[in-house]
Design a protein around this motif. Sequence first.
Motif, PDB file in Angstrom:
ATOM      1  N   PRO A 264       0.920  -1.155   0.190  1.00  0.00           N
ATOM      2  CA  PRO A 264      -0.188  -0.128  -0.328  1.00  0.00           C
ATOM      3  C   PRO A 264       0.829   1.293   0.056  1.00  0.00           C
ATOM      4  O   PRO A 264       1.626   1.520   0.693  1.00  0.00           O
ATOM      5  N   GLY A 265       0.746   2.126  -0.932  1.00  0.00           N
ATOM      6  CA  GLY A 265       1.272   3.455  -0.741  1.00  0.00           C
ATOM      7  C   GLY A 265       2.480   3.355  -1.838  1.00  0.00           C
ATOM      8  O   GLY A 265       3.302   4.282  -1.979  1.00  0.00           O
ATOM      9  N   ALA A 266       2.886   2.269  -2.463  1.00  0.00           N
ATOM     10  CA  ALA A 266       4.107   2.087  -2.838  1.00  0.00           C
ATOM     11  C   ALA A 266       3.997   2.646  -4.372  1.00  0.00           C
ATOM     12  O   ALA A 266       4.882   3.413  -4.892  1.00  0.00           O
ATOM     13  N   GLY A 267       2.855   2.834  -5.004  1.00  0.00           N
ATOM     14  CA  GLY A 267       2.602   3.639  -6.234  1.00  0.00           C
ATOM     15  C   GLY A 267       2.990   4.833  -6.059  1.00  0.00           C
ATOM     16  O   GLY A 267       3.534   5.546  -6.998  1.00  0.00           O
ATOM     17  N   LEU A 268       2.560   5.688  -4.942  1.00  0.00           N
ATOM     18  CA  LEU A 268       2.694   6.975  -4.648  1.00  0.00           C
ATOM     19  C   LEU A 268       4.172   7.350  -4.396  1.00  0.00           C
ATOM     20  O   LEU A 268       4.805   8.320  -4.614  1.00  0.00           O
ATOM     21  N   ALA A 269       4.644   6.388  -3.703  1.00  0.00           N
ATOM     22  CA  ALA A 269       6.044   6.372  -3.372  1.00  0.00           C
ATOM     23  C   ALA A 269       7.027   6.454  -4.530  1.00  0.00           C
ATOM     24  O   ALA A 269       7.949   7.299  -4.643  1.00  0.00           O
ATOM     25  N   ALA A 361       1.723  12.572  -1.092  1.00  0.00           N
ATOM     26  CA  ALA A 361       2.008  11.663   0.297  1.00  0.00           C
ATOM     27  C   ALA A 361       1.027  11.844   1.455  1.00  0.00           C
ATOM     28  O   ALA A 361       0.661  11.219   2.321  1.00  0.00           O
ATOM     29  N   LEU A 362      -0.062  12.819   0.748  1.00  0.00           N
ATOM     30  CA  LEU A 362      -1.321  13.242   1.604  1.00  0.00           C
ATOM     31  C   LEU A 362      -2.338  12.300   1.325  1.00  0.00           C
ATOM     32  O   LEU A 362      -3.319  12.162   2.347  1.00  0.00           O
ATOM     33  N   VAL A 363      -2.101  11.538   0.304  1.00  0.00           N
ATOM     34  CA  VAL A 363      -3.300  10.457   0.084  1.00  0.00           C
ATOM     35  C   VAL A 363      -3.814   9.507   0.958  1.00  0.00           C
ATOM     36  O   VAL A 363      -4.880   9.162   1.214  1.00  0.00           O
ATOM     37  N   ILE A 421       1.058   6.803   9.125  1.00  0.00           N
ATOM     38  CA  ILE A 421       2.242   6.222   9.086  1.00  0.00           C
ATOM     39  C   ILE A 421       2.557   6.086   7.706  1.00  0.00           C
ATOM     40  O   ILE A 421       3.598   6.228   7.329  1.00  0.00           O
ATOM     41  N   LEU A 422       1.539   5.325   7.044  1.00  0.00           N
ATOM     42  CA  LEU A 422       1.871   5.508   5.349  1.00  0.00           C
ATOM     43  C   LEU A 422       2.026   6.568   4.692  1.00  0.00           C
ATOM     44  O   LEU A 422       2.833   6.593   3.640  1.00  0.00           O
ATOM     45  N   ALA A 423       1.489   7.849   5.155  1.00  0.00           N
ATOM     46  CA  ALA A 423       1.816   9.140   4.459  1.00  0.00           C
ATOM     47  C   ALA A 423       3.152   9.564   4.927  1.00  0.00           C
ATOM     48  O   ALA A 423       3.885  10.136   3.933  1.00  0.00           O
ATOM     49  N   VAL A 424       3.581   9.303   5.933  1.00  0.00           N
ATOM     50  CA  VAL A 424       4.884   9.862   6.397  1.00  0.00           C
ATOM     51  C   VAL A 424       5.971   8.832   5.514  1.00  0.00           C
ATOM     52  O   VAL A 424       7.179   9.248   5.045  1.00  0.00           O
ATOM     53  N   TRP A 425       5.680   7.617   5.574  1.00  0.00           N
ATOM     54  CA  TRP A 425       6.233   6.771   4.760  1.00  0.00           C
ATOM     55  C   TRP A 425       6.767   7.002   3.113  1.00  0.00           C
ATOM     56  O   TRP A 425       7.648   7.395   2.652  1.00  0.00           O
ATOM     57  N   VAL A 426       5.636   7.463   2.691  1.00  0.00           N
ATOM     58  CA  VAL A 426       5.580   7.857   1.203  1.00  0.00           C
ATOM     59  C   VAL A 426       6.299   9.147   1.015  1.00  0.00           C
ATOM     60  O   VAL A 426       7.133   9.199   0.254  1.00  0.00           O
TER      61      VAL A 426
END
Length: 472
Positions: A264-269, A361-363, A421-426
């Motif tokens: 999850p979030g890898a596409g954004l990252a 990263a806000l998504v 947490i995912l937002a900060v990671w991205v």
Amino acid sequence: MSDEPAVTGRSRWGANRGIRIVAFVLFATFSAVVVFADPVLAHAGSLGAVSRSAPVPSWLVIASGAGVVGASFLFTSLLTDRQAIEGFPRRGRSLALTAVGSGLGRIARWTAVAAVPLVVAVGLIGPDAPAANLLTLVVWVVWWAGYTMTTYAVGDTWPALNPWRTVASLIPLERRSLPDWVGAWPSVVALLALVAIEVLSPVAADPRLLAAVVIGYSTVTVAGAAAFGDAWFDRIDPVARTFALYGRFAPVRRTDSGLDVGLPGAGLARDTTVSDPDDVAFIVGLVWVTTFDGLVSTAAWERVTSAVAALGVPVWVVTLAGLLGGFACFVACYWLAARGVRRTAPTYVSTRYLAGWFAPALVPIAAGYHFAHFVGYLVGFAPTIAAVVASPLAPPGSLVVLSPPGWFGAVQVIAIVLGHILAVWVAHARAFELFAGRVQPIRSQYPFALVAVLYTTVSLWIVAQPIATGIR
């Protein structure tokens, strides 16, 4: 990509000083959560005259605030292994689509086309009670709550299912190009307008009015898509743009060769797209409107509007001012953070570029709060939907609406914290993609970590508020 300045003893001191400043501010945020947290009830969603609450213990709200602070500090200060950070978003595998899957997609597409007029007709001639009307349940529970969750949990299937896109593709008109100067600003205005209609009108409780809104939206969308083609959904339609953003966050994404399955979030990252200011405004707006939709359902907001109404100011004026003013504040905070990056991590990269680079990263924050806000609808009205679907024109006189158990509030809080947490990671992964070395990416994250904590703390506070009685 910008070059990192040489790391001298003074710059290392500055980095450590920045860490201490961020730690102090985050600790202050945590302390505020501790001081102001009381035994509370979480907003779990409502429809018509139905309202439900899920208790959230004070310790859970406090622990969640601590988790937000800890996650932000961990990602922005301790994770400095560039190879691990850059490789993490690229883990996954690709799957090929089969002919069977394509055939099922065509069936689903035309089923969606047939469903729209059917549910609108039921909305016009069906029961007056919103909780017993199929149109109301389909729009607010099945589609906006349930289907939206699938876009960030599984992937964006809306381009294939979108009934208005399908109908527009059959209209033999020559497609025109949208002027470049238009950008995506119409989608920002449309997003705020849709939320304004929802909170300022009785559309959520009046199936006839909701049917009129759906008919109006259908007419405008089909006409726009017939005239401008896919550009309409890419730049104008707020619904399609919302699902597309959530789809970029999902662990499953459609590619030219099939399906790409990852974290999850890898596409954004790993996406190298730099958002324009209009795209930044839409992403921030998506975070804000989901937050505002929960805010207007709380007893705290009801007290504010009642106090202002006592002064002779109409409630709709207060609500509209809150919607637009809150959006302006969220946007201003984000752009201030982008400007702050150029101070904490000196760089020649412009503020506009930095804002566009980190906006995706806000998504996850928007997705986490959407789940927290709407999962109560989906769970509570599941038996109601089954009963109404079985007999849409004459549903049972007594419909079952489930009340969430005592632990349900923890699910909502966890969803918000995980989104943070995912937002900060991205953001962390994108920082290491943009900046060289180790110190520069970390220092760039101080301002954005503060903004993420601010957005998430507001969401936690709203979830921790008792809901108002007699609301939508």
